[in-house]
Motif scaffolding. Structure first.
Motif, PDB file in Angstrom:
ATOM      1  N   VAL A  73       0.853  -1.188   0.000  1.00  0.00           N
ATOM      2  CA  VAL A  73       0.000   0.000   0.000  1.00  0.00           C
ATOM      3  C   VAL A  73       0.890   1.240   0.000  1.00  0.00           C
ATOM      4  O   VAL A  73       1.724   1.416   0.887  1.00  0.00           O
ATOM      5  N   TYR A  74       0.725   2.083  -0.995  1.00  0.00           N
ATOM      6  CA  TYR A  74       1.493   3.322  -0.996  1.00  0.00           C
ATOM      7  C   TYR A  74       0.631   4.475  -1.490  1.00  0.00           C
ATOM      8  O   TYR A  74      -0.486   4.286  -1.944  1.00  0.00           O
ATOM      9  N   CYS A  75       1.156   5.659  -1.384  1.00  0.00           N
ATOM     10  CA  CYS A  75       0.370   6.856  -1.690  1.00  0.00           C
ATOM     11  C   CYS A  75       1.112   7.741  -2.683  1.00  0.00           C
ATOM     12  O   CYS A  75       2.330   7.924  -2.594  1.00  0.00           O
ATOM     13  N   LYS A  76       0.363   8.310  -3.625  1.00  0.00           N
ATOM     14  CA  LYS A  76       0.881   9.351  -4.511  1.00  0.00           C
ATOM     15  C   LYS A  76       0.456  10.704  -3.946  1.00  0.00           C
ATOM     16  O   LYS A  76      -0.722  10.936  -3.731  1.00  0.00           O
ATOM     17  N   ALA A  77       1.402  11.559  -3.689  1.00  0.00           N
ATOM     18  CA  ALA A  77       1.085  12.908  -3.212  1.00  0.00           C
ATOM     19  C   ALA A  77       1.449  13.902  -4.309  1.00  0.00           C
ATOM     20  O   ALA A  77       2.511  13.793  -4.939  1.00  0.00           O
ATOM     21  N   PHE A  78       0.559  14.875  -4.533  1.00  0.00           N
ATOM     22  CA  PHE A  78       0.757  15.854  -5.598  1.00  0.00           C
ATOM     23  C   PHE A  78       0.968  17.241  -4.995  1.00  0.00           C
ATOM     24  O   PHE A  78       0.173  17.694  -4.173  1.00  0.00           O
ATOM     25  N   GLU A  79       2.038  17.904  -5.403  1.00  0.00           N
ATOM     26  CA  GLU A  79       2.413  19.203  -4.854  1.00  0.00           C
ATOM     27  C   GLU A  79       2.829  20.114  -5.999  1.00  0.00           C
ATOM     28  O   GLU A  79       3.520  19.690  -6.923  1.00  0.00           O
ATOM     29  N   ASP A  80       2.369  21.386  -5.956  1.00  0.00           N
ATOM     30  CA  ASP A  80       2.661  22.294  -7.070  1.00  0.00           C
ATOM     31  C   ASP A  80       3.743  23.318  -6.754  1.00  0.00           C
ATOM     32  O   ASP A  80       3.915  24.275  -7.488  1.00  0.00           O
ATOM     33  N   ASN A  81       4.490  23.105  -5.655  1.00  0.00           N
ATOM     34  CA  ASN A  81       5.562  24.027  -5.306  1.00  0.00           C
ATOM     35  C   ASN A  81       6.897  23.307  -5.371  1.00  0.00           C
ATOM     36  O   ASN A  81       7.115  22.317  -4.671  1.00  0.00           O
ATOM     37  N   ALA A  82       7.797  23.787  -6.204  1.00  0.00           N
ATOM     38  CA  ALA A  82       9.076  23.112  -6.429  1.00  0.00           C
ATOM     39  C   ALA A  82       9.926  23.060  -5.163  1.00  0.00           C
ATOM     40  O   ALA A  82      10.600  22.060  -4.889  1.00  0.00           O
ATOM     41  N   GLY A  83       9.880  24.139  -4.362  1.00  0.00           N
ATOM     42  CA  GLY A  83      10.667  24.170  -3.135  1.00  0.00           C
ATOM     43  C   GLY A  83      10.204  23.116  -2.140  1.00  0.00           C
ATOM     44  O   GLY A  83      11.021  22.428  -1.512  1.00  0.00           O
ATOM     45  N   ALA A  84       8.905  22.975  -1.982  1.00  0.00           N
ATOM     46  CA  ALA A  84       8.358  21.979  -1.068  1.00  0.00           C
ATOM     47  C   ALA A  84       8.680  20.567  -1.554  1.00  0.00           C
ATOM     48  O   ALA A  84       8.968  19.672  -0.753  1.00  0.00           O
ATOM     49  N   LEU A  85       8.643  20.368  -2.880  1.00  0.00           N
ATOM     50  CA  LEU A  85       8.984  19.064  -3.449  1.00  0.00           C
ATOM     51  C   LEU A  85      10.425  18.677  -3.121  1.00  0.00           C
ATOM     52  O   LEU A  85      10.709  17.566  -2.695  1.00  0.00           O
ATOM     53  N   GLU A  86      11.333  19.637  -3.307  1.00  0.00           N
ATOM     54  CA  GLU A  86      12.749  19.353  -3.040  1.00  0.00           C
ATOM     55  C   GLU A  86      12.982  19.097  -1.557  1.00  0.00           C
ATOM     56  O   GLU A  86      13.746  18.207  -1.176  1.00  0.00           O
ATOM     57  N   VAL A 103       8.865   8.480   2.491  1.00  0.00           N
ATOM     58  CA  VAL A 103       9.314   8.846   1.144  1.00  0.00           C
ATOM     59  C   VAL A 103      10.580   8.072   0.789  1.00  0.00           C
ATOM     60  O   VAL A 103      10.732   7.556  -0.322  1.00  0.00           O
ATOM     61  N   ARG A 104      11.470   7.962   1.759  1.00  0.00           N
ATOM     62  CA  ARG A 104      12.745   7.265   1.525  1.00  0.00           C
ATOM     63  C   ARG A 104      12.529   5.798   1.181  1.00  0.00           C
ATOM     64  O   ARG A 104      13.236   5.223   0.360  1.00  0.00           O
ATOM     65  N   HIS A 105      11.515   5.177   1.827  1.00  0.00           N
ATOM     66  CA  HIS A 105      11.237   3.764   1.583  1.00  0.00           C
ATOM     67  C   HIS A 105      10.280   3.536   0.409  1.00  0.00           C
ATOM     68  O   HIS A 105       9.925   2.389   0.109  1.00  0.00           O
ATOM     69  N   GLY A 106       9.848   4.627  -0.231  1.00  0.00           N
ATOM     70  CA  GLY A 106       8.985   4.480  -1.395  1.00  0.00           C
ATOM     71  C   GLY A 106       7.527   4.231  -1.074  1.00  0.00           C
ATOM     72  O   GLY A 106       6.727   3.947  -1.969  1.00  0.00           O
ATOM     73  N   ILE A 107       7.143   4.331   0.210  1.00  0.00           N
ATOM     74  CA  ILE A 107       5.742   4.125   0.595  1.00  0.00           C
ATOM     75  C   ILE A 107       4.908   5.330   0.181  1.00  0.00           C
ATOM     76  O   ILE A 107       3.733   5.205  -0.167  1.00  0.00           O
ATOM     77  N   ILE A 108       5.529   6.502   0.225  1.00  0.00           N
ATOM     78  CA  ILE A 108       4.898   7.724  -0.264  1.00  0.00           C
ATOM     79  C   ILE A 108       5.757   8.283  -1.390  1.00  0.00           C
ATOM     80  O   ILE A 108       6.975   8.419  -1.242  1.00  0.00           O
ATOM     81  N   LYS A 109       5.133   8.553  -2.516  1.00  0.00           N
ATOM     82  CA  LYS A 109       5.838   9.139  -3.654  1.00  0.00           C
ATOM     83  C   LYS A 109       5.220  10.497  -3.966  1.00  0.00           C
ATOM     84  O   LYS A 109       3.996  10.616  -4.026  1.00  0.00           O
ATOM     85  N   ILE A 110       6.055  11.500  -4.115  1.00  0.00           N
ATOM     86  CA  ILE A 110       5.579  12.863  -4.313  1.00  0.00           C
ATOM     87  C   ILE A 110       5.855  13.295  -5.747  1.00  0.00           C
ATOM     88  O   ILE A 110       6.975  13.168  -6.247  1.00  0.00           O
ATOM     89  N   PHE A 111       4.819  13.812  -6.402  1.00  0.00           N
ATOM     90  CA  PHE A 111       4.900  14.184  -7.807  1.00  0.00           C
ATOM     91  C   PHE A 111       4.560  15.662  -7.979  1.00  0.00           C
ATOM     92  O   PHE A 111       3.701  16.188  -7.267  1.00  0.00           O
ATOM     93  N   PRO A 112       5.199  16.316  -8.937  1.00  0.00           N
ATOM     94  CA  PRO A 112       4.805  17.708  -9.241  1.00  0.00           C
ATOM     95  C   PRO A 112       3.487  17.716 -10.001  1.00  0.00           C
ATOM     96  O   PRO A 112       3.149  16.759 -10.704  1.00  0.00           O
ATOM     97  N   ILE A 113       2.745  18.799  -9.861  1.00  0.00           N
ATOM     98  CA  ILE A 113       1.481  18.939 -10.573  1.00  0.00           C
ATOM     99  C   ILE A 113       1.304  20.414 -10.927  1.00  0.00           C
ATOM    100  O   ILE A 113       1.689  21.302 -10.146  1.00  0.00           O
TER     101      ILE A 113
END
Length: 418
Positions: free
Chosen positions: A341-354, A379-389
């Motif tokens: 079970v993992y989650c895709k998180a979407f964020e539109d701010n480049a600074g927060a993504l980094e 995030v490190r273990h790949g359970i949560i993956k963060i994508f730009p949007i």
């Protein structure tokens, strides 16, 4: 009456209600001794819950380690909501047998069949496989309260984009305005329940209006009517969705950096310097959690505000992911993306993504409290993956500020399915 089925926890007494007399005397000389757990006590809910858990354990139900209101027994899941409950099983006869077992334990249980209407939400399963959750009766009750039940007035969005609500301390008090014939707090309470259960499209508007419940002004009353005109136009709107088994968890998080700051009110309302977080959590393409909140600390940059919003959103996501994982381990078939079970998180701010992806000390962000870094391990273990949007596709935008009609309708269609 659920609470009264639980035994009293200790010797407790109450004054005789006004106008009640006994053959032994009145309230000046006598009190009543409680014989069972009653509504109104501070511990009534806890006492009832402990009693119910004890009864469920006797017939083989095991309490979840993640959520204390979820129970498992074989192929059956039982979910408790205060004094209501839902059984999930393979057949009606199987669930009817469990209800009989509960009655055998001297629990007064009412079997209401399939949940066509649960905690005020009308649930409909359509022939095309989609579901609809609506609360038209509650919307009409709200419109009756504010005097719009027979009105044809409507608004395309829940809140005006040209006005910023603040304390308006120099304006006329709401209760001194003759044009308002409703109780502000009562209306806010009903609107809040509606927003939390079946109308995620009004979550920002109701949170803004609820901030002024203790001292509402003319402008706040007008904003309540504006929101109700929007509901008047969209009475039949609710949640309409078809679960998509190809999708797991998806989280859209956004922030409005100091969007309500006004220099002429900052001295009387320091909260205008706070940013607002908004997020929507989807599971199998279905919205399950949504929120719009002022951040508890003052963000010093857009990156910080967005990062705090992402962190707070994932605090809601991670426990639900753990619950789904637990359900999966108990042998139930769940919708998730294999192998875990993992989650895709979407964020539109480049600074927060980094900041989320590459944890390191940066001069402009090293002051951010460690409590907001809790999800980095996932995030490190790949359970949560963060994508730009792109901002145009950031659904959480409508939970942070008023937006134009075209953008609002586009996001609402994704949330509500209509």
């Amino acid at each position: 009456m659920a609470y009264t089925q639980a035994p009293i926890e200790m010797d407790m007494y109450m004054e005789l209600p006004m106008g009640v007399e006994t053959k032994y005397g009145g309230s000046k000389s006598h009190v009543l001794k409680l014989l069972s757990n009653i509504y109104g006590q501070k511990q009534a809910g806890r006492v009832w819950n402990q009693y119910l858990v004890e009864k469920l354990a006797k017939i083989g139900f095991q309490q979840s380690l993640i959520d204390e209101c979820v129970f498992y027994r074989g192929p059956v899941i039982f979910i408790v909501y205060v004094d209501d409950g839902l059984f999930l099983g393979q057949s009606d006869s199987q669930l009817a047998g469990i209800v009989r077992e509960l009655k055998g334990l001297k629990l007064d249980v009412e079997d209401q069949g399939h949940p066509a209407d649960y905690v005020g939400v009308n649930i409909r399963h359509n022939k095309d496989g989609s579901y609809e959750f609506t609360q038209q009766a509650l919307i009409e009750a709200i419109l009756t309260d504010v005097g719009l039940i027979n009105s044809h007035k409507g608004k395309p969005v829940p809140m005006s984009t040209s006005k910023v609500l603040h304390a308006h301390l120099k304006s006329k008090c709401f209760y001194d305005c003759q044009q308002f014939d409703f109780n502000y707090r009562s209306a806010i309470g009903k609107l809040n329940y509606l927003a939390q259960t079946s109308r995620p499209d009004i979550i920002y508007a109701i949170h803004m209006l609820a901030r002024w419940s203790s001292n509402p002004r003319l402008e706040h009353g007008e904003a309540v009517l504006y929101l109700c005109m929007y509901l008047n136009k969209t009475r039949g709107l609710g949640l309409k969705f078809t679960p998509d088994t190809a999708k797991g968890f998806e989280c859209y998080a956004d922030a409005d950096f100091v969007g309500n700051w006004l220099k002429y009110t900052a001295d009387v309302d320091p909260a205008t310097a706070k940013s607002r977080s908004g997020w929507y959590v989807f599971y199998a393409g279905v919205p399950i959690i949504w929120a719009s909140k002022l951040q508890t600390q003052i963000a010093l940059s857009t990156t910080e505000a967005e990062y705090i919003a992402l962190s707070c959103a994932l605090r809601d996501v991670i426990p639900i992911m753990q619950l789904v994982n637990e359900v999966k381990k108990c042998g139930f078939k769940v919708i998730c993306t294999a192998p875990f079970v993992y989650c895709k998180a979407f964020e539109d701010n480049a600074g927060a993504l980094e900041l989320a992806r590459l944890p390191k000390l940066r001069p402009r962000t090293k002051h951010i409290n460690v409590c907001y870094h809790h999800f980095r391990e996932h995030v490190r273990h790949g359970i949560i993956k963060i994508f730009p949007i792109k901002t145009d596709f950031q659904t959480a935008d409508i939970a942070t500020k008023p937006i134009s009609q075209n953008s609002f309708v586009r996001h609402r269609r994704l949330l509500c399915g209509q």
